[in-house]
Design a protein around this motif. Structure first.
Motif, PDB file in Angstrom:
ATOM      1  N   LYS A   1      54.194  73.063 -26.702  1.00 25.36           N
ATOM      2  CA  LYS A   1      53.251  73.316 -27.793  1.00 25.36           C
ATOM      3  C   LYS A   1      53.404  72.167 -28.777  1.00 25.36           C
ATOM      4  CE  LYS A   1      51.305  76.893 -30.654  1.00 25.36           C
ATOM      5  NZ  LYS A   1      51.377  78.293 -31.057  1.00 25.36           N
ATOM      6  N   GLU A   2      52.366  71.335 -28.869  1.00 23.48           N
ATOM      7  CA  GLU A   2      52.415  70.106 -29.683  1.00 23.48           C
ATOM      8  C   GLU A   2      51.069  69.888 -30.358  1.00 23.48           C
ATOM      9  OE1 GLU A   2      54.720  67.336 -29.768  1.00 23.48           O
ATOM     10  OE2 GLU A   2      55.840  67.450 -27.909  1.00 23.48           O
ATOM     11  N   GLU A   3      51.100  69.155 -31.446  1.00 22.59           N
ATOM     12  CA  GLU A   3      49.882  68.629 -32.052  1.00 22.59           C
ATOM     13  C   GLU A   3      49.648  67.277 -31.381  1.00 22.59           C
ATOM     14  OE1 GLU A   3      47.605  69.880 -34.340  1.00 22.59           O
ATOM     15  OE2 GLU A   3      48.709  71.721 -33.898  1.00 22.59           O
ATOM     16  N   VAL A   4      48.529  67.140 -30.695  1.00 24.07           N
ATOM     17  CA  VAL A   4      48.260  65.939 -29.901  1.00 24.07           C
ATOM     18  C   VAL A   4      46.961  65.279 -30.333  1.00 24.07           C
ATOM     19  CG1 VAL A   4      49.510  66.889 -27.915  1.00 24.07           C
ATOM     20  CG2 VAL A   4      47.040  67.178 -28.066  1.00 24.07           C
ATOM     21  N   GLU A   5      46.816  64.019 -29.930  1.00 24.19           N
ATOM     22  CA  GLU A   5      45.600  63.260 -30.221  1.00 24.19           C
ATOM     23  C   GLU A   5      44.631  63.251 -29.050  1.00 24.19           C
ATOM     24  OE1 GLU A   5      48.009  59.962 -30.860  1.00 24.19           O
ATOM     25  OE2 GLU A   5      48.907  61.001 -32.557  1.00 24.19           O
ATOM     26  N   PHE A   6      45.178  63.367 -27.828  1.00 25.27           N
ATOM     27  CA  PHE A   6      44.360  63.240 -26.625  1.00 25.27           C
ATOM     28  C   PHE A   6      45.104  63.871 -25.457  1.00 25.27           C
ATOM     29  CE2 PHE A   6      42.866  60.325 -23.061  1.00 25.27           C
ATOM     30  CZ  PHE A   6      41.590  60.868 -22.983  1.00 25.27           C
ATOM     31  N   VAL A   7      44.353  64.485 -24.548  1.00 24.64           N
ATOM     32  CA  VAL A   7      44.944  65.081 -23.344  1.00 24.64           C
ATOM     33  C   VAL A   7      44.056  64.749 -22.155  1.00 24.64           C
ATOM     34  CG1 VAL A   7      45.522  67.238 -22.158  1.00 24.64           C
ATOM     35  CG2 VAL A   7      45.986  67.022 -24.580  1.00 24.64           C
ATOM     36  N   VAL A   8      44.674  64.412 -21.024  1.00 25.59           N
ATOM     37  CA  VAL A   8      43.958  64.249 -19.761  1.00 25.59           C
ATOM     38  C   VAL A   8      44.556  65.259 -18.789  1.00 25.59           C
ATOM     39  CG1 VAL A   8      43.386  62.715 -17.846  1.00 25.59           C
ATOM     40  CG2 VAL A   8      43.523  61.799 -20.172  1.00 25.59           C
ATOM     41  N   LEU A   9      43.680  66.094 -18.209  1.00 27.31           N
ATOM     42  CA  LEU A   9      44.090  67.178 -17.318  1.00 27.31           C
ATOM     43  C   LEU A   9      43.533  66.970 -15.907  1.00 27.31           C
ATOM     44  CD1 LEU A   9      43.093  69.958 -19.831  1.00 27.31           C
ATOM     45  CD2 LEU A   9      45.430  69.374 -19.217  1.00 27.31           C
ATOM     46  N   PRO A  10      44.254  67.428 -14.876  1.00 26.19           N
ATOM     47  CA  PRO A  10      43.755  67.310 -13.496  1.00 26.19           C
ATOM     48  C   PRO A  10      42.814  68.462 -13.140  1.00 26.19           C
ATOM     49  CG  PRO A  10      45.957  68.230 -13.467  1.00 26.19           C
ATOM     50  CD  PRO A  10      45.635  67.935 -14.907  1.00 26.19           C
ATOM     51  N   GLY A  11      41.533  68.321 -13.459  1.00 29.39           N
ATOM     52  CA  GLY A  11      40.546  69.343 -13.124  1.00 29.39           C
ATOM     53  C   GLY A  11      40.247  69.343 -11.635  1.00 29.39           C
ATOM     54  N   ILE A  12      39.741  70.443 -11.133  1.00 36.81           N
ATOM     55  CA  ILE A  12      39.457  70.500  -9.691  1.00 36.81           C
ATOM     56  C   ILE A  12      38.300  69.587  -9.296  1.00 36.81           C
ATOM     57  CG2 ILE A  12      40.436  72.794  -9.328  1.00 36.81           C
ATOM     58  CD1 ILE A  12      37.559  73.868  -9.258  1.00 36.81           C
TER      59      ILE A  12
ATOM     60  N   GLY B   1      48.824  68.583 -10.405  1.00 37.25           N
ATOM     61  CA  GLY B   1      48.773  67.193 -10.825  1.00 37.25           C
ATOM     62  C   GLY B   1      49.555  66.953 -12.100  1.00 37.25           C
ATOM     63  N   VAL B   2      49.224  65.851 -12.749  1.00 38.26           N
ATOM     64  CA  VAL B   2      49.938  65.408 -13.949  1.00 38.26           C
ATOM     65  C   VAL B   2      49.020  65.526 -15.162  1.00 38.26           C
ATOM     66  CG1 VAL B   2      51.078  63.451 -15.073  1.00 38.26           C
ATOM     67  CG2 VAL B   2      51.361  63.821 -12.618  1.00 38.26           C
ATOM     68  N   ILE B   3      49.563  66.103 -16.224  1.00 42.66           N
ATOM     69  CA  ILE B   3      48.899  66.121 -17.518  1.00 42.66           C
ATOM     70  C   ILE B   3      49.461  64.944 -18.307  1.00 42.66           C
ATOM     71  CG2 ILE B   3      48.680  67.333 -19.714  1.00 42.66           C
ATOM     72  CD1 ILE B   3      49.061  69.956 -18.193  1.00 42.66           C
ATOM     73  N   THR B   4      48.586  64.160 -18.917  1.00 41.31           N
ATOM     74  CA  THR B   4      49.006  63.095 -19.819  1.00 41.31           C
ATOM     75  C   THR B   4      48.503  63.458 -21.204  1.00 41.31           C
ATOM     76  OG1 THR B   4      48.780  61.478 -18.034  1.00 41.31           O
ATOM     77  CG2 THR B   4      48.921  60.613 -20.263  1.00 41.31           C
ATOM     78  N   TYR B   5      49.376  63.394 -22.195  1.00 42.92           N
ATOM     79  CA  TYR B   5      48.977  63.725 -23.555  1.00 42.92           C
ATOM     80  C   TYR B   5      49.603  62.730 -24.525  1.00 42.92           C
ATOM     81  CZ  TYR B   5      53.472  66.261 -23.477  1.00 42.92           C
ATOM     82  OH  TYR B   5      54.791  66.605 -23.348  1.00 42.92           O
ATOM     83  N   THR B   6      48.931  62.518 -25.655  1.00 42.70           N
ATOM     84  CA  THR B   6      49.366  61.537 -26.627  1.00 42.70           C
ATOM     85  C   THR B   6      49.794  62.235 -27.919  1.00 42.70           C
ATOM     86  OG1 THR B   6      47.776  59.971 -25.699  1.00 42.70           O
ATOM     87  CG2 THR B   6      48.702  59.426 -27.848  1.00 42.70           C
ATOM     88  N   VAL B   7      51.041  61.947 -28.335  1.00 42.72           N
ATOM     89  CA  VAL B   7      51.608  62.485 -29.574  1.00 42.72           C
ATOM     90  C   VAL B   7      52.046  61.298 -30.430  1.00 42.72           C
ATOM     91  CG1 VAL B   7      53.436  63.916 -30.567  1.00 42.72           C
ATOM     92  CG2 VAL B   7      52.438  64.542 -28.355  1.00 42.72           C
ATOM     93  N   ASN B   8      51.485  61.186 -31.618  1.00 43.23           N
ATOM     94  CA  ASN B   8      51.815  60.077 -32.534  1.00 43.23           C
ATOM     95  C   ASN B   8      51.706  58.714 -31.847  1.00 43.23           C
ATOM     96  OD1 ASN B   8      52.354  61.813 -34.715  1.00 43.23           O
ATOM     97  ND2 ASN B   8      54.412  62.180 -33.932  1.00 43.23           N
ATOM     98  N   GLY B   9      50.662  58.542 -31.040  1.00 42.88           N
ATOM     99  CA  GLY B   9      50.420  57.287 -30.367  1.00 42.88           C
ATOM    100  C   GLY B   9      51.239  57.042 -29.116  1.00 42.88           C
ATOM    101  N   LYS B  10      52.135  57.960 -28.775  1.00 36.63           N
ATOM    102  CA  LYS B  10      52.997  57.799 -27.600  1.00 36.63           C
ATOM    103  C   LYS B  10      52.542  58.734 -26.479  1.00 36.63           C
ATOM    104  CE  LYS B  10      57.757  57.914 -26.088  1.00 36.63           C
ATOM    105  NZ  LYS B  10      59.134  58.256 -26.373  1.00 36.63           N
TER     106      LYS B  10
END
Length: 136
Positions: free
Chosen positions: A18-29, A49-58
């Motif tokens: 549970k995070e405050e994020v700027e962007f998330v990429v999810l593996p949709g079907i 798959g892999v979720i990629t998410y950005t927190v404070n630019g990282k």
């Protein structure tokens, strides 16, 4: 900063992230789903798959094994069959699972549950990719 939104990942074992994020990429079907702050309401199925998410630019990563995402009111919630943040993944265990699945898939024995072996293989690959991607 362009803004943030709450990103929550839950599995049957409980809260994973549970995070405050700027962007998330999810593996949709049907392909990758990108979520930004103030995204339109959405419900979509996810695959292993892999979720990629950005927190404070990282950029950070997590591995999931299927599930759903709901986006509404500046919050994205993933309900996953299994989920692990990259830092929690045991790379040696994931490599061993990948090797076991590869052997089962190569045997093509009538006693082998091929769908289960494929699922185990895809899950191991996702875990390795989330951890660092160098062990493939």
């Amino acid at each position: 900063m362009a803004g943030t939104f709450t990103f929550h990942v839950v599995s049957p074992e409980g809260d994973v992230l549970k995070e405050e994020v700027e962007f998330v990429v999810l593996p949709g079907i049907d392909g990758e789903l990108g979520i930004l702050p103030n995204h339109a309401p959405l419900i979509a199925a996810l695959e292993t798959g892999v979720i990629t998410y950005t927190v404070n630019g990282k950029k950070k990563k997590a591995a999931i094994s299927g599930g759903f995402v709901e986006v509404s009111e500046n919050k994205a919630t993933v309900l996953a069959d299994t989920a692990e943040v990259a830092e929690a993944i045991d790379v040696e265990r994931a490599l061993a699972a990948k090797e076991r699945a590869e052997k089962r898939l190569a045997q093509k024995s009538p006693d082998t549950d091929m769908k289960r072996a494929e699922y185990a293989f895809r899950r191991a690959i996702a875990r390795l990719n989330a951890a660092d991607g160098k062990n493939l």
